[in-house]
Design a protein around this motif. Structure first.
Motif, PDB file in Angstrom:
ATOM      1  N   THR A   1     -39.320  -5.545   1.440  1.00 25.71           N
ATOM      2  CA  THR A   1     -40.295  -4.640   2.035  1.00 25.71           C
ATOM      3  C   THR A   1     -40.248  -4.798   3.557  1.00 25.71           C
ATOM      4  N   LEU A   2     -40.271  -3.669   4.251  1.00 22.21           N
ATOM      5  CA  LEU A   2     -40.307  -3.693   5.716  1.00 22.21           C
ATOM      6  C   LEU A   2     -41.761  -3.862   6.127  1.00 22.21           C
ATOM      7  N   ASP A   3     -42.253  -5.073   5.956  1.00 21.77           N
ATOM      8  CA  ASP A   3     -43.677  -5.368   6.127  1.00 21.77           C
ATOM      9  C   ASP A   3     -43.813  -6.568   7.052  1.00 21.77           C
ATOM     10  N   SER A   4     -44.249  -6.319   8.282  1.00 17.15           N
ATOM     11  CA  SER A   4     -44.338  -7.410   9.259  1.00 17.15           C
ATOM     12  C   SER A   4     -45.399  -8.439   8.901  1.00 17.15           C
ATOM     13  N   SER A   5     -46.312  -8.080   7.991  1.00 15.57           N
ATOM     14  CA  SER A   5     -47.328  -9.057   7.572  1.00 15.57           C
ATOM     15  C   SER A   5     -46.822  -9.928   6.416  1.00 15.57           C
TER      16      SER A   5
ATOM     17  N   SER B   1     -50.767   3.784  14.896  1.00 15.99           N
ATOM     18  CA  SER B   1     -49.927   2.596  14.724  1.00 15.99           C
ATOM     19  C   SER B   1     -48.864   2.514  15.813  1.00 15.99           C
ATOM     20  N   VAL B   2     -48.357   3.658  16.229  1.00 16.68           N
ATOM     21  CA  VAL B   2     -47.359   3.679  17.307  1.00 16.68           C
ATOM     22  C   VAL B   2     -47.998   3.266  18.625  1.00 16.68           C
ATOM     23  N   ALA B   3     -49.170   3.824  18.909  1.00 14.78           N
ATOM     24  CA  ALA B   3     -49.875   3.487  20.153  1.00 14.78           C
ATOM     25  C   ALA B   3     -50.149   1.985  20.227  1.00 14.78           C
ATOM     26  N   LEU B   4     -50.546   1.424  19.079  1.00 10.27           N
ATOM     27  CA  LEU B   4     -50.833  -0.015  19.041  1.00 10.27           C
ATOM     28  C   LEU B   4     -49.566  -0.827  19.280  1.00 10.27           C
ATOM     29  N   ASP B   5     -48.483  -0.429  18.633  1.00  6.54           N
ATOM     30  CA  ASP B   5     -47.220  -1.159  18.787  1.00  6.54           C
ATOM     31  C   ASP B   5     -46.682  -1.071  20.208  1.00  6.54           C
ATOM     32  N   MET B   6     -46.853   0.077  20.830  1.00  3.88           N
ATOM     33  CA  MET B   6     -46.381   0.235  22.205  1.00  3.88           C
ATOM     34  C   MET B   6     -47.094  -0.745  23.139  1.00  3.88           C
ATOM     35  N   LYS B   7     -48.365  -1.016  22.844  1.00  7.37           N
ATOM     36  CA  LYS B   7     -49.150  -1.919  23.689  1.00  7.37           C
ATOM     37  C   LYS B   7     -48.906  -3.390  23.369  1.00  7.37           C
ATOM     38  N   GLN B   8     -48.691  -3.697  22.086  1.00  7.35           N
ATOM     39  CA  GLN B   8     -48.633  -5.101  21.665  1.00  7.35           C
ATOM     40  C   GLN B   8     -47.224  -5.674  21.617  1.00  7.35           C
ATOM     41  N   GLY B   9     -46.215  -4.791  21.570  1.00 11.03           N
ATOM     42  CA  GLY B   9     -44.853  -5.300  21.587  1.00 11.03           C
ATOM     43  C   GLY B   9     -44.278  -5.576  20.207  1.00 11.03           C
ATOM     44  N   PRO B  10     -43.122  -6.239  20.143  1.00  2.61           N
ATOM     45  CA  PRO B  10     -42.350  -6.348  18.900  1.00  2.61           C
ATOM     46  C   PRO B  10     -42.703  -7.514  17.977  1.00  2.61           C
ATOM     47  N   LYS B  11     -43.719  -8.296  18.302  1.00  2.00           N
ATOM     48  CA  LYS B  11     -43.971  -9.485  17.481  1.00  2.00           C
ATOM     49  C   LYS B  11     -44.419  -9.159  16.065  1.00  2.00           C
ATOM     50  N   LYS B  12     -45.366  -8.231  15.924  1.00  2.00           N
ATOM     51  CA  LYS B  12     -45.855  -7.885  14.585  1.00  2.00           C
ATOM     52  C   LYS B  12     -46.208  -6.402  14.546  1.00  2.00           C
TER      53      LYS B  12
ATOM     54  N   TYR C   1     -34.339  -5.509  18.248  1.00  2.00           N
ATOM     55  CA  TYR C   1     -34.558  -6.400  19.389  1.00  2.00           C
ATOM     56  C   TYR C   1     -34.189  -7.840  19.043  1.00  2.00           C
ATOM     57  N   SER C   2     -34.456  -8.239  17.806  1.00  2.00           N
ATOM     58  CA  SER C   2     -34.092  -9.604  17.397  1.00  2.00           C
ATOM     59  C   SER C   2     -32.566  -9.769  17.414  1.00  2.00           C
ATOM     60  N   ARG C   3     -31.834  -8.701  17.106  1.00  2.00           N
ATOM     61  CA  ARG C   3     -30.364  -8.760  17.191  1.00  2.00           C
ATOM     62  C   ARG C   3     -29.928  -8.889  18.657  1.00  2.00           C
ATOM     63  N   TYR C   4     -30.594  -8.139  19.507  1.00  2.00           N
ATOM     64  CA  TYR C   4     -30.301  -8.214  20.941  1.00  2.00           C
ATOM     65  C   TYR C   4     -30.531  -9.626  21.469  1.00  2.00           C
ATOM     66  N   GLN C   5     -31.649 -10.218  21.081  1.00  2.00           N
ATOM     67  CA  GLN C   5     -31.961 -11.569  21.548  1.00  2.00           C
ATOM     68  C   GLN C   5     -30.948 -12.598  21.047  1.00  2.00           C
TER      69      GLN C   5
ATOM     70  N   GLU D   1     -40.177  -2.504  27.545  1.00  2.00           N
ATOM     71  CA  GLU D   1     -39.574  -3.112  28.735  1.00  2.00           C
ATOM     72  C   GLU D   1     -40.426  -2.820  29.966  1.00  2.00           C
ATOM     73  N   GLU D   2     -40.896  -1.593  30.094  1.00  4.32           N
ATOM     74  CA  GLU D   2     -41.746  -1.228  31.241  1.00  4.32           C
ATOM     75  C   GLU D   2     -43.028  -2.048  31.261  1.00  4.32           C
ATOM     76  N   ASN D   3     -43.551  -2.370  30.066  1.00  4.99           N
ATOM     77  CA  ASN D   3     -44.802  -3.129  29.974  1.00  4.99           C
ATOM     78  C   ASN D   3     -44.582  -4.640  30.007  1.00  4.99           C
ATOM     79  N   GLY D   4     -43.341  -5.058  30.200  1.00  6.06           N
ATOM     80  CA  GLY D   4     -43.039  -6.483  30.298  1.00  6.06           C
ATOM     81  C   GLY D   4     -43.206  -7.240  28.997  1.00  6.06           C
ATOM     82  N   LEU D   5     -43.087  -6.545  27.884  1.00  5.20           N
ATOM     83  CA  LEU D   5     -43.305  -7.175  26.574  1.00  5.20           C
ATOM     84  C   LEU D   5     -42.035  -7.752  25.974  1.00  5.20           C
ATOM     85  N   ILE D   6     -40.888  -7.424  26.567  1.00  3.64           N
ATOM     86  CA  ILE D   6     -39.596  -7.905  26.061  1.00  3.64           C
ATOM     87  C   ILE D   6     -38.686  -8.251  27.236  1.00  3.64           C
ATOM     88  N   GLU D   7     -37.560  -8.858  26.922  1.00  6.57           N
ATOM     89  CA  GLU D   7     -36.582  -9.189  27.945  1.00  6.57           C
ATOM     90  C   GLU D   7     -35.996  -7.918  28.550  1.00  6.57           C
TER      91      GLU D   7
END
Length: 536
Positions: free
Chosen positions: A115-119, A160-171, A184-188, A221-227
């Motif tokens: 399942t593509l479920d971040s929780s 959900s998109v608005a929230l993700d844009m603000k909180q970044g890729p963690k969850k 992004y995890s592949r990039y890292q 990237e603009e919001n400084g949430l990732i490398e």
């Protein structure tokens, strides 16, 4: 008999009943796949199970491949929980041929499902492992056109998109947000290349996937949430490619007729499941035999010889021509025509409509007479031969349980592409005139009549799901059968709407004809049938 890996050991029992079984060591393939995955697919629905999974099985059987598929489901987790895991990721493909014969195949190429479920920490960490593995060559998608959208039907950003844009890729919570997070995890981990391949039945599908993922990369990237650098990675096709594809295979919802066939063979526990998200799914898939998958050959991390499984690899220009041929002329407009009038004339199967001489003639006129003159031959598939197969073999197949009601879903989203592009081509042509189009306007009028939710017998019916129903239905809400109406005035906002029809029908000179047809279709009970007979 049960659909499990253990039960498959009794090969004689299955073979004696006509089931084709996996011809490879599934344990070894599973081990190879988990250690070095090459392909993960998002969307565990019928089209994937009937097409991509079966194609990979054929390649495993012929030893072209020694690894299988991993599938992830991000919309309806119950599919994985109730259809994949209980059956050891096996599925039954029942191919319904036009000659009445049935092929039954146990498909075992899927060896892991998540399942593509971040929780769900376990599943999500496993997905990250897969994406971080340098061996992964592609991630593909059949998540429907709506799956790539970051906004709702009104153009407002999804919560959900608005929230993700603000909180970044963690969850992340949104579908594409989760996919972007995995990328992004592949990039890292390694910045290794990968192909992100939409295989959905929509125009310029690769561009839609790219736009969605690049939006996340840019904002994070603009919001400084990732490398810094991830956006460049996503935007460089030498690292991340977004090939366009054209897919075509009819896979209706699991049918009771097919379930009965399997039960008579002695198979147990194959009952369809209706999930809490109203997904209708079963351990088996029924599908037609015809299938096409044309893919832009853009795979920066390489790819196996999938062309040996029937996939056609070519240039983006050719994919675009094939897609336009199918979506704008040779199949989809014919399907939509039958969907609209099938609902109005109370049909329960598309195939039955092709026994109606007027409906059959109508789709032929739309395809051959109005559509073909503006089709660009892509070279790899002949447009006329394609329509011939659609009209004479695929749609009339009496064993395909496809319904007008299913195909009528989201019609407001389809008219612009399926008919509007042809109108534009006529408008731009020096040899053709928009005024020569008489049957496409008939479909538009039929759709407006359909929006009334009253069939040709005067009985109410339920409109198929469509995101714009609340916007478009009010224009016909007060129109009654047998009453005259100034359709040109009443329906004006709809007829002007280029987002629905692809063109302003007033501007191209078709509004009056559409309204003329519409007025005749609301004359009373039986008026739809009478109008079709009069003009077709």
């Amino acid at each position: 008999m049960k659909l499990t890996q253990t039960e498959l050991q009794n090969t004689e029992q299955w073979s004696s009943l006509g089931y084709a079984l996996p011809q490879f060591d599934r344990e070894t393939v599973t081990k190879n796949t988990k250690e070095a995955p090459f392909w993960i697919h998002f969307g565990a629905g019928n089209i994937f199970r009937a097409f991509q999974a079966n194609a990979v099985q054929n390649l495993l059987n012929s030893k072209v491949l020694d690894k299988g598929l991993i599938v992830a489901e991000g919309y309806d987790y119950e599919i994985i929980e109730k259809i994949n895991h209980p059956y050891d990721d096996l599925s039954l493909l029942v191919t319904l041929k036009a000659d009445g014969s049935v092929e039954k195949t146990v498909v075992g190429s899927v060896v892991e499902s998540l399942t593509l479920d971040s929780s769900n920490e376990t599943a999500y960490n496993r997905l990250k492992e897969i994406f971080q593995n340098p061996s992964l060559q592609m991630a593909s998608f059949t998540i429907t056109e709506k799956g790539y959208s970051l906004v709702d039907g009104t153009g407002k950003e999804l919560p959900s998109v608005a929230l993700d844009m603000k909180q970044g890729p963690k969850k992340p919570e949104s579908y594409i947000g989760k996919v972007a997070s995995l990328l992004y995890s592949r990039y890292q981990e390694s910045k290794k290349p990968i192909a992100m391949v939409s295989m959905d039945n929509c125009s310029h599908n690769g561009d839609k996937l790219y736009a969605a993922i690049s939006a996340f990369a840019k904002t994070w990237e603009e919001n400084g949430l990732i490398e810094a650098g991830f956006s460049d990675y996503v935007n460089n096709p030498d690292f991340v490619s977004f090939p366009c594809t054209m897919i075509d295979k009819i896979t209706p919802r699991p049918d009771a007729f097919v379930a009965d066939i399997l039960k008579k063979d002695g198979l147990e526990n194959l009952e369809p499941v209706v999930t809490s998200k109203n997904t209708y799914v079963a351990p088996f898939v029924n599908a037609e035999e015809c299938e096409y998958l044309v893919i832009e050959d853009l795979f920066p991390n390489g790819r196996p010889a999938l062309e040996k499984g029937g996939f056609i690899f070519t240039t983006r220009d050719i994919v675009d021509k094939v897609e336009r041929m199918k979506v704008c002329t040779c199949l989809n407009p014919l399907h939509t025509t039958l969907a609209v009038f099938g609902c109005l004339l109370d049909y329960d199967l598309i195939s039955k409509e092709m026994k109606h001489p007027v409906l059959k003639k109508l789709v032929e006129l739309i395809g051959y007479k109005e559509g073909l003159p503006v089709v660009v031959n892509p070279g790899i598939l002949d447009p006329k031969e394609f329509i011939d197969t659609v009209v004479n073999v695929r749609i009339p197949n009496p064993f395909m349980p496809d319904t007008p009601q299913r195909i009528a879903t989201d019609t407001s989203q389809k008219l612009a592409i399926r008919f509007g592009e042809t109108i534009k081509a006529y408008d731009a042509s020096s040899d053709l005139n928009v005024s020569d189009l008489t049957y496409i306007p008939l479909v538009f009028a039929g759709w407006l009549r359909y929006l009334m939710g009253i069939d040709d017998k005067g009985n109410a019916f339920t409109l198929s799901p469509d995101p714009l129903l609340e916007r478009v239905c009010p224009y016909v809400a007060n129109i009654k059968l047998g009453y005259s109406v100034d359709a040109l005035e009443t329906l004006a906002p709809l007829l002007h709407d280029e987002t629905i029809f692809g063109v302003d029908l007033y501007q191209v000179g078709l509004a009056e004809l559409v309204c003329k047809y519409f007025n005749e279709m609301i004359a009373g009970v039986g008026a739809v049938e009478a109008t079709l007979s009069k003009y077709v």
